[in-house]
Design a protein around this motif. Structure first.
Motif, mmCIF file in Angstrom:
data_model
loop_
_atom_site.group_PDB
_atom_site.id
_atom_site.type_symbol
_atom_site.label_atom_id
_atom_site.label_comp_id
_atom_site.label_asym_id
_atom_site.label_seq_id
_atom_site.Cartn_x
_atom_site.Cartn_y
_atom_site.Cartn_z
ATOM 1 N N ASP A 187 5.506 4.939 -20.985
ATOM 2 C CA ASP A 187 4.260 5.645 -20.674
ATOM 3 C C ASP A 187 3.902 5.568 -19.192
ATOM 4 N N VAL A 188 4.717 4.866 -18.428
ATOM 5 C CA VAL A 188 4.472 4.696 -16.990
ATOM 6 C C VAL A 188 5.520 5.505 -16.233
ATOM 7 N N ALA A 189 5.053 6.340 -15.318
ATOM 8 C CA ALA A 189 5.981 7.154 -14.520
ATOM 9 C C ALA A 189 5.578 7.074 -13.053
ATOM 10 N N GLY A 190 6.560 7.243 -12.185
ATOM 11 C CA GLY A 190 6.286 7.259 -10.749
ATOM 12 C C GLY A 190 6.088 5.893 -10.135
ATOM 13 N N LEU A 191 6.398 4.824 -10.875
ATOM 14 C CA LEU A 191 6.210 3.468 -10.346
ATOM 15 C C LEU A 191 7.489 2.654 -10.561
ATOM 16 N N GLU A 192 8.616 3.248 -10.196
ATOM 17 C CA GLU A 192 9.895 2.613 -10.498
ATOM 18 C C GLU A 192 10.022 1.232 -9.851
ATOM 19 N N GLU A 193 9.687 1.127 -8.561
ATOM 20 C CA GLU A 193 9.838 -0.154 -7.866
ATOM 21 C C GLU A 193 8.893 -1.208 -8.440
ATOM 22 N N ALA A 194 7.638 -0.808 -8.651
ATOM 23 C CA ALA A 194 6.676 -1.752 -9.215
ATOM 24 C C ALA A 194 7.055 -2.139 -10.636
ATOM 25 N N PRO A 227 -4.288 2.037 -4.036
ATOM 26 C CA PRO A 227 -5.491 2.875 -4.093
ATOM 27 C C PRO A 227 -5.924 3.124 -5.532
ATOM 28 N N PRO A 228 -7.176 3.530 -5.725
ATOM 29 C CA PRO A 228 -7.656 3.824 -7.083
ATOM 30 C C PRO A 228 -6.844 4.944 -7.727
ATOM 31 N N GLY A 229 -6.534 4.764 -9.012
ATOM 32 C CA GLY A 229 -5.850 5.806 -9.762
ATOM 33 C C GLY A 229 -4.340 5.775 -9.688
ATOM 34 N N THR A 230 -3.770 4.774 -9.037
ATOM 35 C CA THR A 230 -2.312 4.735 -8.880
ATOM 36 C C THR A 230 -1.611 4.059 -10.056
ATOM 37 N N GLY A 231 -2.350 3.543 -11.029
ATOM 38 C CA GLY A 231 -1.717 3.024 -12.240
ATOM 39 C C GLY A 231 -1.632 1.524 -12.343
ATOM 40 N N LYS A 232 -2.505 0.785 -11.659
ATOM 41 C CA LYS A 232 -2.453 -0.681 -11.721
ATOM 42 C C LYS A 232 -2.766 -1.186 -13.130
ATOM 43 N N THR A 233 -3.851 -0.701 -13.696
ATOM 44 C CA THR A 233 -4.240 -1.136 -15.041
ATOM 45 C C THR A 233 -3.240 -0.637 -16.082
ATOM 46 N N LEU A 234 -2.746 0.580 -15.898
ATOM 47 C CA LEU A 234 -1.746 1.120 -16.833
ATOM 48 C C LEU A 234 -0.486 0.265 -16.832
ATOM 49 N N LEU A 235 -0.068 -0.181 -15.655
ATOM 50 C CA LEU A 235 1.119 -1.028 -15.556
ATOM 51 C C LEU A 235 0.879 -2.359 -16.268
ATOM 52 N N ALA A 236 -0.328 -2.896 -16.139
ATOM 53 C CA ALA A 236 -0.659 -4.148 -16.834
ATOM 54 C C ALA A 236 -0.624 -3.955 -18.354
ATOM 55 N N ILE A 353 2.709 -6.789 -5.374
ATOM 56 C CA ILE A 353 3.317 -5.492 -5.657
ATOM 57 C C ILE A 353 2.371 -4.411 -5.145
ATOM 58 N N TYR A 354 2.842 -3.606 -4.210
ATOM 59 C CA TYR A 354 2.017 -2.570 -3.593
ATOM 60 C C TYR A 354 2.334 -1.215 -4.236
ATOM 61 N N LEU A 355 1.314 -0.625 -4.796
ATOM 62 C CA LEU A 355 1.450 0.702 -5.402
ATOM 63 C C LEU A 355 0.891 1.741 -4.436
ATOM 64 N N GLU A 356 1.654 2.768 -4.156
ATOM 65 C CA GLU A 356 1.220 3.817 -3.243
ATOM 66 C C GLU A 356 1.043 5.124 -3.999
ATOM 67 N N LEU A 357 0.414 6.078 -3.347
ATOM 68 C CA LEU A 357 0.280 7.399 -3.955
ATOM 69 C C LEU A 357 1.673 7.986 -4.176
ATOM 70 N N PRO A 358 1.919 8.611 -5.305
ATOM 71 C CA PRO A 358 3.280 9.060 -5.640
ATOM 72 C C PRO A 358 3.763 10.186 -4.739
ATOM 73 N N ASN A 359 5.078 10.182 -4.469
ATOM 74 C CA ASN A 359 5.674 11.290 -3.725
ATOM 75 C C ASN A 359 5.966 12.444 -4.681
ATOM 76 N N MET A 360 6.607 13.488 -4.167
ATOM 77 C CA MET A 360 6.788 14.704 -4.963
ATOM 78 C C MET A 360 7.610 14.438 -6.227
ATOM 79 N N LYS A 361 8.687 13.678 -6.090
ATOM 80 C CA LYS A 361 9.533 13.387 -7.253
ATOM 81 C C LYS A 361 8.768 12.562 -8.284
ATOM 82 N N GLU A 362 8.010 11.593 -7.799
ATOM 83 C CA GLU A 362 7.239 10.744 -8.717
ATOM 84 C C GLU A 362 6.113 11.531 -9.390
ATOM 85 N N ARG A 363 5.508 12.461 -8.663
ATOM 86 C CA ARG A 363 4.465 13.292 -9.276
ATOM 87 C C ARG A 363 5.054 14.152 -10.395
#
Length: 627
Positions: A187-194, A227-236, A353-363
């Motif tokens: 259910d998590v996408a765009g956060l491969e490194e994290a 940043p807010p909305g990048t999926g920190k809680t979802l990853l948890a 673990i630093y989560l950034e705004l997703p790039n085009m592929k991650e979006r």
């Protein structure tokens, strides 16, 4: 609930008996209470007929009248002399009235009995009475009400578990058992490194021998920053679902309470519960609520001893003399710069673990996840949608998918199409279309020239992001807008910054070229230009006069300072250089538009005709854009 509380359901009969004990005299008194009369009735109907046996004055305030037994059959006194139960005569008193004062009563009584022999005069006695049951009731009833309310408040504040006053210090964390968590890494996408970072935590909890046989130790704490909305809680949540171990989740603000010492007590209780269920995970969301730096800007940041004692207890629990083997702390924040260094050091939060705004592929991957439950047409181009949403977080993309579904439902469509997604993006970026806003023809012409100016200059300056479409349809607070497709670059040159300033100022410059004067429509453009020009001079060192100096503070500690990091003289230089920079960019935009005034007018006319023009329409007028 074992034990129960002061007002548990099993003890209600006790309190009911106590209440009846106090109310019984009042209930019985209704059968023995005397009838209220006036002095006139007493004198005319009772004294004159010699029906009064005696009068008893109570507390010098009230006179109780007793009627003679021989008047039991008298029509006037029959009811009052009749007993409530059984036979005979009611003992009395039968009537009563207020006397005002003893002297006045005695005077009236003496006058009413003039000429009557002393032996036949009514017997008057004076009695002092105290309603001790009533007095006790007056004192006890408020006390009972206060105890009941206090018990009710404590039970409510303690939550559904029925916590009382001694449970304020108990942890309010929610325990998610291993079989109840349904979210997984799918259910998590765009956060491969994290995701890869936290997978090690999951692998350790599932197979600790793989790591411990080599002497490795799993990190005690992992903090997710982004940043807010990048999926920190979802990853948890995904970690909780994948690890299949007990998972305690709590917000940082839940540790802080109105009572002193509660925060530290709740931290102790949380880790105590976690140790009992080890191996397990503790997730603290928005940890900056209790983890702010101590002693720095305490007055401005509102720091207090209660929050600091809570933080101290957290530091001790995570890495103190006690052992927390099998308890892993997972935390999330978007303000890592505000956290105390002691909290972030290795041994507590070993892994950041630093989560950034997703790039085009991650979006594109995030769109796939959020589109699973949607009923869509087959021609949806995910790459196009990902390209149209630069700078969007995972939460923003989820909002777009939901908004597209709502728009399709509003249009009574069976499936969600490409147009619904594009309309959803427009609505989120610029606001809802204001069809009811009335714009005069003159204003519409100014808006068209303004937006055409942005389009022409952006098209002719190759370092400006490619323009996608231009619109003069009012949306939100804006009367018109130009959509760009930002190139996702990590670095941007000084030339690119300067050209972007010119493109932003091109709307106002077009108004000057076309009409000889400017309007107030460039407010948003001027705000963006001013902010970006100051960043170029103050942060990025793009100014020859100031040199390679940056006043940027990555720690965020200077935000709470009352003083600027530079002198007044340097401040004046900064203001002058920013003004020069903006003026140079404006003159460049004026020059481009004066040389291409015919193109400006053609684009404006097309906007007035179609209200929205796309990249393909601009190519027909301006030619192929130089890459």
């Amino acid at each position: 609930m074992p034990g129960g509380g002061l007002f548990s359901s099993g003890k209600w009969w006790v309190y009911l008996l106590i209440l009846l004990f106090f109310l019984l005299p009042t209930l019985l008194s209704r059968y023995t209470s005397s009838s209220e009369i006036s002095w006139k009735v007493f004198e005319k109907d009772m004294l004159s007929r010699k029906a009064v046996e005696k009068v008893v004055v109570i507390n010098n305030e009230r006179a109780d009248v007793y009627i003679k037994k021989e008047f039991a059959n008298d029509s006037m006194f029959r009811e009052v002399l009749k007993p409530p139960f059984g036979k005979g005569i009611q003992a009395g008193p039968h009537y009563s009235f207020n006397i005002g004062s003893v002297e006045q009563f005695e005077k009236k009584l003496e006058e009413a009995q003039k000429g009557i022999p002393d032996s036949d005069k009514i017997e008057v006695s004076y009695v002092k009475e105290q309603d001790w049951i009533g007095n006790i009731f007056v004192w006890v009833l408020p006390l009972i009400v206060m105890i009941f309310l206090w018990s009710y408040i404590l039970r409510r504040s303690g939550g559904a578990g029925g916590a009382g006053i001694f449970n304020f210090g108990k942890s309010t964390a929610t325990l998610i058992e291993k079989e109840k968590s349904k979210v997984s890494f799918d259910d998590v996408a765009g956060l491969e490194e994290a995701e890869q970072e936290v997978r090690e935590i999951v692998d350790f909890l599932k197979n600790p021998e793989t790591f411990t046989r080599l002497g490795a130790k799993i990190p005690k704490g992992v903090i997710l920053v982004g940043p807010p909305g990048t999926g920190k809680t979802l990853l948890a949540k995904a970690v909780a679902g994948e690890a299949q171990v007990p998972f305690f989740t709590i917000s940082g603000s839940e540790f802080v309470e109105m009572f002193v010492g509660v925060g530290a007590s709740r931290v102790r209780d949380l880790f105590k519960q976690a140790k009992e269920k080890a191996p397990c995970i503790i997730f603290i969301d928005e940890i900056d609520a209790i983890g702010r730096s101590r002693g720095k800007g305490a007055f401005l940041s509102g720091a207090n001893d209660e929050r600091e004692s809570t933080l101290n207890q957290l530091l001790t629990e995570m890495d103190g003399f006690g052992t927390n083997s099998g308890v892993i702390v997972l935390a999330a924040t978007n303000r890592a710069d505000m956290l105390d260094p002691a909290l972030l050091r290795p041994g507590r939060f070993d892994r950041h673990i630093y989560l950034e705004l997703p790039n085009m592929k991650e979006r594109e991957e995030i769109f796939k996840v959020h589109m699973r439950p949607l009923v869509m047409e087959d021609n949806i181009d995910l790459a196009l949608l990902a390209g149209q949403t630069p700078g969007f977080s995972g939460a923003d993309i989820a909002n777009i998918c939901n908004e597209a579904a709502l728009i399709a439902a509003r249009r009574k469509k069976e499936r969600i199409g490409r147009q619904e997604f594009m309309d959803a993006i427009d609505r989120i970026v610029a606001g809802i279309e204001k069809k009811s806003k009335i714009i005069s023809r003159e204003e519409k012409n100014i808006i068209a020239i303004h937006e055409a100016g942005h389009a022409v200059v952006s098209w002719l300056l190759k370092h400006v992001d490619p323009i996608v479409k231009v619109s003069i349809i009012p949306r939100g607070k804006s009367l018109g807008s130009a959509w760009y497709l930002p190139e996702e670059k990590q670095l941007r040159s000084e030339t690119a910054f300067n050209e972007r300033l010119s493109a932003t100022l091109a709307g106002r410059a077009a108004e000057e070229v076309a009409f000889g004067e400017v309007s107030s429509g460039a407010l948003d453009d001027l705000e963006k230009v001013t902010r970006e020009a100051y960043m170029m001079v103050v942060y990025f060192g793009f100014n020859e006069k100031l040199g390679n100096i940056s006043f940027y503070d990555s720690t965020g500690q200077r935000d709470m300072s009352l003083q600027k990091p530079y002198s007044e003289e340097t401040g004046r230089i900064i203001d002058e250089e920013v003004r020069k920079l903006v003026e140079t960019a404006y003159q460049r935009a004026l020059e481009i538009l004066r040389q291409n005034k015919h193109l400006l007018q053609q684009v404006a006319d097309l906007l007035l005709k179609k209200e929205m023009v796309f990249k393909e329409d601009l190519e027909k007028i301006l030619g192929k854009r130089e890459e």
